[in-house]
Design a protein around this motif. Structure first.
Motif, PDB file in Angstrom:
ATOM      1  N   GLU A 205       0.823  -1.217   0.000  1.00 47.46           N
ATOM      2  CA  GLU A 205       0.000   0.000   0.000  1.00 47.46           C
ATOM      3  C   GLU A 205       0.852   1.259   0.000  1.00 47.46           C
ATOM      4  O   GLU A 205       0.552   2.223  -0.723  1.00 47.46           O
ATOM      5  CB  GLU A 205      -0.947  -0.013   1.199  1.00 47.46           C
ATOM      6  CG  GLU A 205      -2.044  -1.058   1.086  1.00 47.46           C
ATOM      7  CD  GLU A 205      -2.854  -1.243   2.360  1.00 47.46           C
ATOM      8  OE1 GLU A 205      -3.777  -2.065   2.371  1.00 47.46           O
ATOM      9  OE2 GLU A 205      -2.553  -0.533   3.356  1.00 47.46           O
ATOM     10  N   ASP A 206       1.928   1.271   0.776  1.00 45.97           N
ATOM     11  CA  ASP A 206       2.800   2.450   0.810  1.00 45.97           C
ATOM     12  C   ASP A 206       3.367   2.740  -0.576  1.00 45.97           C
ATOM     13  O   ASP A 206       3.409   3.899  -1.018  1.00 45.97           O
ATOM     14  CB  ASP A 206       3.945   2.241   1.801  1.00 45.97           C
ATOM     15  CG  ASP A 206       3.499   2.319   3.255  1.00 45.97           C
ATOM     16  OD1 ASP A 206       2.362   2.780   3.500  1.00 45.97           O
ATOM     17  OD2 ASP A 206       4.278   1.914   4.142  1.00 45.97           O
ATOM     18  N   ARG A 233      -9.684  -4.103   3.988  1.00 45.68           N
ATOM     19  CA  ARG A 233      -8.755  -2.967   4.070  1.00 45.68           C
ATOM     20  C   ARG A 233      -9.381  -1.678   3.538  1.00 45.68           C
ATOM     21  O   ARG A 233      -8.788  -0.605   3.669  1.00 45.68           O
ATOM     22  CB  ARG A 233      -7.490  -3.274   3.267  1.00 45.68           C
ATOM     23  CG  ARG A 233      -6.623  -4.386   3.824  1.00 45.68           C
ATOM     24  CD  ARG A 233      -5.955  -3.983   5.119  1.00 45.68           C
ATOM     25  NE  ARG A 233      -5.149  -2.771   4.931  1.00 45.68           N
ATOM     26  CZ  ARG A 233      -4.825  -1.926   5.927  1.00 45.68           C
ATOM     27  NH1 ARG A 233      -5.274  -2.145   7.153  1.00 45.68           N
ATOM     28  NH2 ARG A 233      -4.077  -0.864   5.685  1.00 45.68           N
ATOM     29  N   PRO A 236     -10.181   1.122   6.481  1.00 45.35           N
ATOM     30  CA  PRO A 236      -8.938   1.657   7.054  1.00 45.35           C
ATOM     31  C   PRO A 236      -8.110   2.451   6.046  1.00 45.35           C
ATOM     32  O   PRO A 236      -7.509   3.476   6.396  1.00 45.35           O
ATOM     33  CB  PRO A 236      -8.195   0.400   7.518  1.00 45.35           C
ATOM     34  CG  PRO A 236      -9.246  -0.632   7.717  1.00 45.35           C
ATOM     35  CD  PRO A 236     -10.287  -0.335   6.694  1.00 45.35           C
ATOM     36  N   LEU A 237      -8.094   1.979   4.786  1.00 42.14           N
ATOM     37  CA  LEU A 237      -7.351   2.716   3.756  1.00 42.14           C
ATOM     38  C   LEU A 237      -7.977   4.080   3.508  1.00 42.14           C
ATOM     39  O   LEU A 237      -7.266   5.090   3.348  1.00 42.14           O
ATOM     40  CB  LEU A 237      -7.317   1.909   2.460  1.00 42.14           C
ATOM     41  CG  LEU A 237      -6.072   1.077   2.178  1.00 42.14           C
ATOM     42  CD1 LEU A 237      -6.261   0.244   0.922  1.00 42.14           C
ATOM     43  CD2 LEU A 237      -4.847   1.966   2.047  1.00 42.14           C
ATOM     44  N   GLU A 239      -9.613   5.947   5.565  1.00 44.33           N
ATOM     45  CA  GLU A 239      -9.269   6.840   6.683  1.00 44.33           C
ATOM     46  C   GLU A 239      -7.825   7.314   6.561  1.00 44.33           C
ATOM     47  O   GLU A 239      -7.523   8.493   6.799  1.00 44.33           O
ATOM     48  CB  GLU A 239      -9.482   6.105   8.005  1.00 44.33           C
ATOM     49  CG  GLU A 239     -10.949   5.777   8.291  1.00 44.33           C
ATOM     50  CD  GLU A 239     -11.121   4.922   9.536  1.00 44.33           C
ATOM     51  OE1 GLU A 239     -10.092   4.639  10.205  1.00 44.33           O
ATOM     52  OE2 GLU A 239     -12.267   4.525   9.832  1.00 44.33           O
ATOM     53  N   ARG A 240      -6.931   6.416   6.197  1.00 48.29           N
ATOM     54  CA  ARG A 240      -5.520   6.797   6.064  1.00 48.29           C
ATOM     55  C   ARG A 240      -5.325   7.808   4.942  1.00 48.29           C
ATOM     56  O   ARG A 240      -4.615   8.802   5.104  1.00 48.29           O
ATOM     57  CB  ARG A 240      -4.677   5.546   5.800  1.00 48.29           C
ATOM     58  CG  ARG A 240      -3.236   5.887   5.447  1.00 48.29           C
ATOM     59  CD  ARG A 240      -2.441   4.698   4.990  1.00 48.29           C
ATOM     60  NE  ARG A 240      -1.131   5.122   4.520  1.00 48.29           N
ATOM     61  CZ  ARG A 240      -0.202   4.307   4.079  1.00 48.29           C
ATOM     62  NH1 ARG A 240      -0.427   2.995   4.058  1.00 48.29           N
ATOM     63  NH2 ARG A 240       0.960   4.780   3.660  1.00 48.29           N
ATOM     64  N   ILE A 241      -5.953   7.549   3.792  1.00 54.14           N
ATOM     65  CA  ILE A 241      -5.788   8.441   2.642  1.00 54.14           C
ATOM     66  C   ILE A 241      -6.312   9.839   2.957  1.00 54.14           C
ATOM     67  O   ILE A 241      -5.672  10.847   2.639  1.00 54.14           O
ATOM     68  CB  ILE A 241      -6.506   7.834   1.415  1.00 54.14           C
ATOM     69  CG1 ILE A 241      -5.786   6.552   0.956  1.00 54.14           C
ATOM     70  CG2 ILE A 241      -6.565   8.835   0.264  1.00 54.14           C
ATOM     71  CD1 ILE A 241      -6.577   5.718  -0.028  1.00 54.14           C
ATOM     72  N   ALA A 243      -6.557  11.165   5.930  1.00 58.32           N
ATOM     73  CA  ALA A 243      -5.663  11.769   6.924  1.00 58.32           C
ATOM     74  C   ALA A 243      -4.407  12.329   6.270  1.00 58.32           C
ATOM     75  O   ALA A 243      -3.795  13.276   6.794  1.00 58.32           O
ATOM     76  CB  ALA A 243      -5.292  10.727   7.977  1.00 58.32           C
ATOM     77  N   GLU A 244      -4.031  11.782   5.130  1.00 56.78           N
ATOM     78  CA  GLU A 244      -2.842  12.273   4.416  1.00 56.78           C
ATOM     79  C   GLU A 244      -3.178  13.397   3.454  1.00 56.78           C
ATOM     80  O   GLU A 244      -2.320  13.843   2.687  1.00 56.78           O
ATOM     81  CB  GLU A 244      -2.183  11.102   3.671  1.00 56.78           C
ATOM     82  CG  GLU A 244      -1.585  10.052   4.612  1.00 56.78           C
ATOM     83  CD  GLU A 244      -0.953   8.884   3.871  1.00 56.78           C
ATOM     84  OE1 GLU A 244      -0.987   8.890   2.618  1.00 56.78           O
ATOM     85  OE2 GLU A 244      -0.420   7.981   4.526  1.00 56.78           O
TER      86      GLU A 244
END
Length: 386
Positions: A205-206, A233, A236-237, A239-241, A243-244
């Motif tokens: 993913e990174d 996933r 959660p992905l 939310e991460r995206i 947040a970035e």
């Protein structure tokens, strides 16, 4: 004088091959029916070719009786010839001396296809000389590559009977999708550089997100369709995206890839036919890390016109990756940095078009080669019938 001596030694090699123990001493059971009988022997490296040729022949000639045989003893081969087969098809590297010799005596046309001849076959050793003699019986020799073609000619095969077809590759029907859905989605993509990361494991993913940032730096309207290998996933992905600082849409929420959306999370492995059609470039997940339990077949995007990027871990579907690489039909990258550079570079339409066109030819080539083999077989059957 040397040619005569070579011919005599070749017949000796052929005789010795024919005396080797055979796996089957009884004639095989003949399939019932009144249609022509095609005898087939396929070596271990030609099982895929046999499967596809068998299916296609059944469609082209429904009355055809196809009998696959193993290695036969001379009496079993002679008994088989008494059933008056119309032709013999050999697939792969084996040249069964007993069967080919029996076919020659019976005047049976023989087609050798998927022929993976190697340099040693053209040597002057006893076994090679026996194979030279066998090759003289062939009505047609269809080889997989230029080296095999050159070997066949050095072995004495008539040039007009040798054809370079390429190998039989797996034939995969294009994945389906809703045309209405594709049309609606395509409206959102006008003028945008879109790419797909398919079946991406958590370990990659990174790398995929970094590659998309590189694409955004190249084209601020770039869009990534991200299909996680594990649908769990998705949230959660998202939310991460977010947040970035990137804008994300989720297929699971029936959201659209509007102009402000930078990453569209698909609903995992479903609707792959839709995403391949929409994305001019596809990265196939699992090939960077080797975490490829959910890896997709590389012919899927190739058959739908999407240029392919992949990492070095190609053990799964190794044959297909080798074929794509040899045809300049895929871009291999070594690591996450190289993936980012490749995705940014593949925003250029001419580069995408070249890769996609080459990949399409490879992915559809199996059907063309299969049809060529079938055409030779049907011609041979016509020639072998009274």
């Amino acid at each position: 004088m040397m040619a005569v001596r070579g011919l005599g030694i070749g017949r000796l090699g052929l005789w010795l091959q024919g005396r080797q123990p055979a796996a089957q001493n009884m004639a095989p059971d003949i399939p019932p029916g009144r249609g022509p009988l095609l005898v087939v022997q396929a070596s271990a490296d030609a099982r895929l070719a046999f499967s596809q040729v068998q299916r296609r022949l059944a469609r082209l000639r429904p009355d055809l009786r196809i009998l696959e045989v193993g290695h036969l003893s001379p009496p079993a081969a002679q008994a088989l010839m008494a059933a008056r087969p119309a032709a013999l098809l050999l697939l792969g590297a084996d040249l069964p001396a007993v069967l080919v010799t029996a076919a020659g005596r019976a005047g049976l046309p023989v087609v050798l296809a998927e022929a993976r001849l190697v340099a040693d076959d053209a040597a002057w050793r006893l076994r090679a000389l026996g194979r030279r003699e066998l090759l003289r019986h062939m009505r047609a020799v269809l080889v997989t590559d230029p080296a095999a073609q050159a070997t066949a000619l050095r072995m004495g095969a008539e040039r007009g009977r040798v054809a370079l077809t390429g190998p039989v590759t797996e034939i995969r029907d294009p994945l389906p999708c809703s045309e209405a859905e594709r049309s609606v989605m395509a409206q959102f993509l006008r003028g945008r550089h879109a790419w797909l990361a398919a079946s991406v494991p958590a370990s990659e993913e990174d790398a995929v997100l970094a590659a998309h940032r590189a694409a955004l730096a190249q084209s601020h309207r770039a869009l990534l369709f991200l299909a996680p290998a594990d649908p769990a996933r998705i949230d959660p992905l998202a939310e991460r995206i977010e947040a970035e600082g990137l804008v994300v849409a989720r297929r699971t929420l029936d959201e659209d890839p509007a102009d402000e959306v930078q990453i569209m999370l698909t609903d995992g492995p479903t609707e792959m036919g839709l995403w391949y059609r929409l994305a001019p470039v596809t990265y196939l997940g699992g090939t960077l890390s080797g975490d490829d339990a959910a890896a997709r077949h590389p012919f899927e995007p190739a058959a739908l016109g999407s240029a392919i990027v992949h990492g070095p871990r190609t053990d799964r579907h190794a044959t297909e990756w080798q074929q794509l690489g040899g045809a300049g039909a895929a871009r291999q990258v070594a690591d996450a940095d190289a993936l980012a550079a490749a995705i940014a570079e593949l925003s250029q339409p001419d580069l995408i078009a070249t890769l996609a066109s080459n990949a399409w030819r490879v992915s559809t080539g199996g059907a063309q080669v299969t049809m060529r083999i079938c055409a030779e077989v049907l011609d041979a059957i016509a020639a072998g019938q009274p």
